[in-house]
Design a protein around this motif. Structure first.
Motif, PDB file in Angstrom:
ATOM      1  N   UNK A  34      14.158  -3.786 -13.838  1.00  0.00           N
ATOM      2  CA  UNK A  34      13.038  -3.307 -13.480  1.00  0.00           C
ATOM      3  C   UNK A  34      11.930  -4.460 -13.280  1.00  0.00           C
ATOM      4  N   UNK A  35      12.038  -5.172 -14.606  1.00  0.00           N
ATOM      5  CA  UNK A  35      11.188  -6.285 -14.594  1.00  0.00           C
ATOM      6  C   UNK A  35      11.297  -7.504 -13.532  1.00  0.00           C
ATOM      7  N   UNK A  36      12.917  -7.485 -13.308  1.00  0.00           N
ATOM      8  CA  UNK A  36      13.137  -8.612 -12.132  1.00  0.00           C
ATOM      9  C   UNK A  36      12.656  -7.983 -10.823  1.00  0.00           C
ATOM     10  N   UNK A  37      12.811  -6.898 -10.547  1.00  0.00           N
ATOM     11  CA  UNK A  37      12.459  -6.247  -9.243  1.00  0.00           C
ATOM     12  C   UNK A  37      10.739  -6.322  -9.076  1.00  0.00           C
ATOM     13  N   UNK A  38      10.308  -5.872 -10.172  1.00  0.00           N
ATOM     14  CA  UNK A  38       8.719  -6.072  -9.946  1.00  0.00           C
ATOM     15  C   UNK A  38       8.142  -7.484  -9.510  1.00  0.00           C
ATOM     16  N   UNK A  39       8.939  -8.512 -10.509  1.00  0.00           N
ATOM     17  CA  UNK A  39       8.418  -9.652 -10.166  1.00  0.00           C
ATOM     18  C   UNK A  39       8.598 -10.133  -8.645  1.00  0.00           C
ATOM     19  N   UNK A  40       9.839  -9.705  -8.150  1.00  0.00           N
ATOM     20  CA  UNK A  40      10.364 -10.262  -6.782  1.00  0.00           C
ATOM     21  C   UNK A  40       9.503  -9.543  -5.774  1.00  0.00           C
ATOM     22  N   UNK A  41       9.181  -8.378  -5.862  1.00  0.00           N
ATOM     23  CA  UNK A  41       8.019  -7.542  -5.042  1.00  0.00           C
ATOM     24  C   UNK A  41       6.850  -8.082  -5.104  1.00  0.00           C
ATOM     25  N   UNK A  42       6.283  -8.376  -6.097  1.00  0.00           N
ATOM     26  CA  UNK A  42       4.628  -8.792  -6.179  1.00  0.00           C
ATOM     27  C   UNK A  42       4.856 -10.351  -5.594  1.00  0.00           C
ATOM     28  N   UNK A  43       5.968 -11.361  -5.874  1.00  0.00           N
ATOM     29  CA  UNK A  43       5.988 -12.554  -5.651  1.00  0.00           C
ATOM     30  C   UNK A  43       6.107 -12.440  -3.881  1.00  0.00           C
ATOM     31  N   UNK A  44       6.852 -11.454  -3.330  1.00  0.00           N
ATOM     32  CA  UNK A  44       6.885 -11.445  -2.038  1.00  0.00           C
ATOM     33  C   UNK A  44       5.901 -11.164  -1.323  1.00  0.00           C
ATOM     34  N   UNK A  45       4.969 -10.095  -1.857  1.00  0.00           N
ATOM     35  CA  UNK A  45       3.710  -9.685  -1.371  1.00  0.00           C
ATOM     36  C   UNK A  45       2.557 -10.869  -1.412  1.00  0.00           C
ATOM     37  N   UNK A  46       2.774 -11.709  -2.364  1.00  0.00           N
ATOM     38  CA  UNK A  46       1.824 -12.753  -2.427  1.00  0.00           C
ATOM     39  C   UNK A  46       2.246 -13.886  -1.626  1.00  0.00           C
ATOM     40  N   UNK A  47       3.495 -14.258  -0.982  1.00  0.00           N
ATOM     41  CA  UNK A  47       3.862 -15.120  -0.160  1.00  0.00           C
ATOM     42  C   UNK A  47       3.097 -15.302   1.011  1.00  0.00           C
ATOM     43  N   UNK A  48       2.586 -16.412   1.535  1.00  0.00           N
ATOM     44  CA  UNK A  48       1.834 -16.667   2.571  1.00  0.00           C
ATOM     45  C   UNK A  48       2.737 -16.186   3.908  1.00  0.00           C
ATOM     46  N   UNK A  49       2.027 -15.722   4.842  1.00  0.00           N
ATOM     47  CA  UNK A  49       2.790 -15.318   5.967  1.00  0.00           C
ATOM     48  C   UNK A  49       3.435 -16.584   6.751  1.00  0.00           C
ATOM     49  N   UNK A  50       4.569 -16.378   7.500  1.00  0.00           N
ATOM     50  CA  UNK A  50       5.313 -17.173   8.140  1.00  0.00           C
ATOM     51  C   UNK A  50       4.506 -17.769   9.358  1.00  0.00           C
ATOM     52  N   UNK A  81       0.701  -1.252   0.071  1.00  0.00           N
ATOM     53  CA  UNK A  81       0.097  -0.011  -0.014  1.00  0.00           C
ATOM     54  C   UNK A  81       0.948   1.180   0.049  1.00  0.00           C
ATOM     55  N   UNK A  82       1.823   1.286   0.628  1.00  0.00           N
ATOM     56  CA  UNK A  82       2.820   2.593   0.884  1.00  0.00           C
ATOM     57  C   UNK A  82       3.370   2.670  -0.431  1.00  0.00           C
ATOM     58  N   UNK A  83       3.574   1.757  -1.463  1.00  0.00           N
ATOM     59  CA  UNK A  83       4.245   2.111  -2.639  1.00  0.00           C
ATOM     60  C   UNK A  83       3.206   2.282  -3.812  1.00  0.00           C
ATOM     61  N   UNK A  84       2.052   1.952  -3.643  1.00  0.00           N
ATOM     62  CA  UNK A  84       0.950   2.317  -4.462  1.00  0.00           C
ATOM     63  C   UNK A  84       0.645   3.867  -4.664  1.00  0.00           C
ATOM     64  N   UNK A  85       0.465   4.140  -5.948  1.00  0.00           N
ATOM     65  CA  UNK A  85       0.107   5.601  -6.189  1.00  0.00           C
ATOM     66  C   UNK A  85      -1.132   5.643  -6.953  1.00  0.00           C
ATOM     67  N   UNK A  86      -2.388   5.783  -6.597  1.00  0.00           N
ATOM     68  CA  UNK A  86      -3.448   5.505  -7.326  1.00  0.00           C
ATOM     69  C   UNK A  86      -3.573   4.068  -7.962  1.00  0.00           C
ATOM     70  N   UNK A  87      -3.232   3.282  -7.149  1.00  0.00           N
ATOM     71  CA  UNK A  87      -3.413   1.890  -7.542  1.00  0.00           C
ATOM     72  C   UNK A  87      -2.135   1.340  -8.494  1.00  0.00           C
ATOM     73  N   UNK A  88      -1.265   2.084  -8.864  1.00  0.00           N
ATOM     74  CA  UNK A  88      -0.116   1.682  -9.636  1.00  0.00           C
ATOM     75  C   UNK A  88       1.133   1.567  -8.991  1.00  0.00           C
ATOM     76  N   UNK A  89       1.597   0.448  -9.306  1.00  0.00           N
ATOM     77  CA  UNK A  89       3.259  -0.112  -8.538  1.00  0.00           C
ATOM     78  C   UNK A  89       3.891   0.444  -9.359  1.00  0.00           C
ATOM     79  N   UNK A  90       4.847   1.475  -9.076  1.00  0.00           N
ATOM     80  CA  UNK A  90       5.938   1.789  -9.981  1.00  0.00           C
ATOM     81  C   UNK A  90       7.463   1.444  -9.532  1.00  0.00           C
ATOM     82  N   UNK A  91       8.157   1.002 -10.515  1.00  0.00           N
ATOM     83  CA  UNK A  91       9.601   0.622 -10.353  1.00  0.00           C
ATOM     84  C   UNK A  91      10.533   1.367 -11.067  1.00  0.00           C
TER      85      UNK A  91
END
Length: 145
Positions: A94-110, A69-79
């Motif tokens: 940028x592609x690798x960073x976006x993929x890693x960021x989204x994958x980390x956000x979707x990872x189930x909590x520990x 949420x803190x990285x989204x501006x108007x629902x858009x994630x920018x790298x």
């Protein structure tokens, strides 16, 4: 002749962001490049509109919006990527960073940590070590104190 267009950005085994949903912007970069910095648009900004993406389910969208949420501006994630001299390498970064960021956000909590208490043996060892240390310090004192 095979197509050079990528089908999308693969985030994990279940999610691929279609290339059509990715928005690219290029600008002049600061940093390495010498005189070429002034003439080439090597800085890359990659944007992905999470709020209107058809690639994610509603549950995934809610999870991404909650965790990023803190990285989204108007629902858009920018790298942004400008660490390389070449635009192509910045695009890949940028592609690798976006993929890693989204994958980390979707990872189930520990799993939550279960409280444990020290074993009787460890408590006894700790107390006996404290007693030994006390005796050493007591023996070092000058007589009469």
């Amino acid at each position: 002749m095979p197509s050079t267009e990528r089908p999308g950005l693969r985030v994990n085994g279940r999610l691929t962001i279609p290339e059509a949903e990715l928005k690219w912007r290029f600008s002049r970069s600061s940093g390495p490049g010498g005189q070429g910095v002034n003439t080439t648009d090597s800085r890359v900004e990659l944007g992905w509109d999470v709020s209107s993406s058809a690639a994610v389910t509603d549950a995934q969208r809610a999870l991404i919006e909650q965790r990023l949420g803190s990285r989204l501006v108007g629902g858009v994630l920018t790298i942004a990527a400008s660490e390389h001299r070449a635009q192509l390498r910045n695009r890949e970064a940028a592609r690798a960073r976006l993929a890693a960021l989204v994958a980390d956000a979707l990872r189930p909590p520990a799993p939550t940590r279960r409280k444990t208490k020290p074993s009787r043996g460890s408590q006894e060892r700790r107390l006996s070590a404290k007693k030994r240390r006390t005796d050493v310090k007591r023996l070092r004192r000058p007589p009469g104190e």
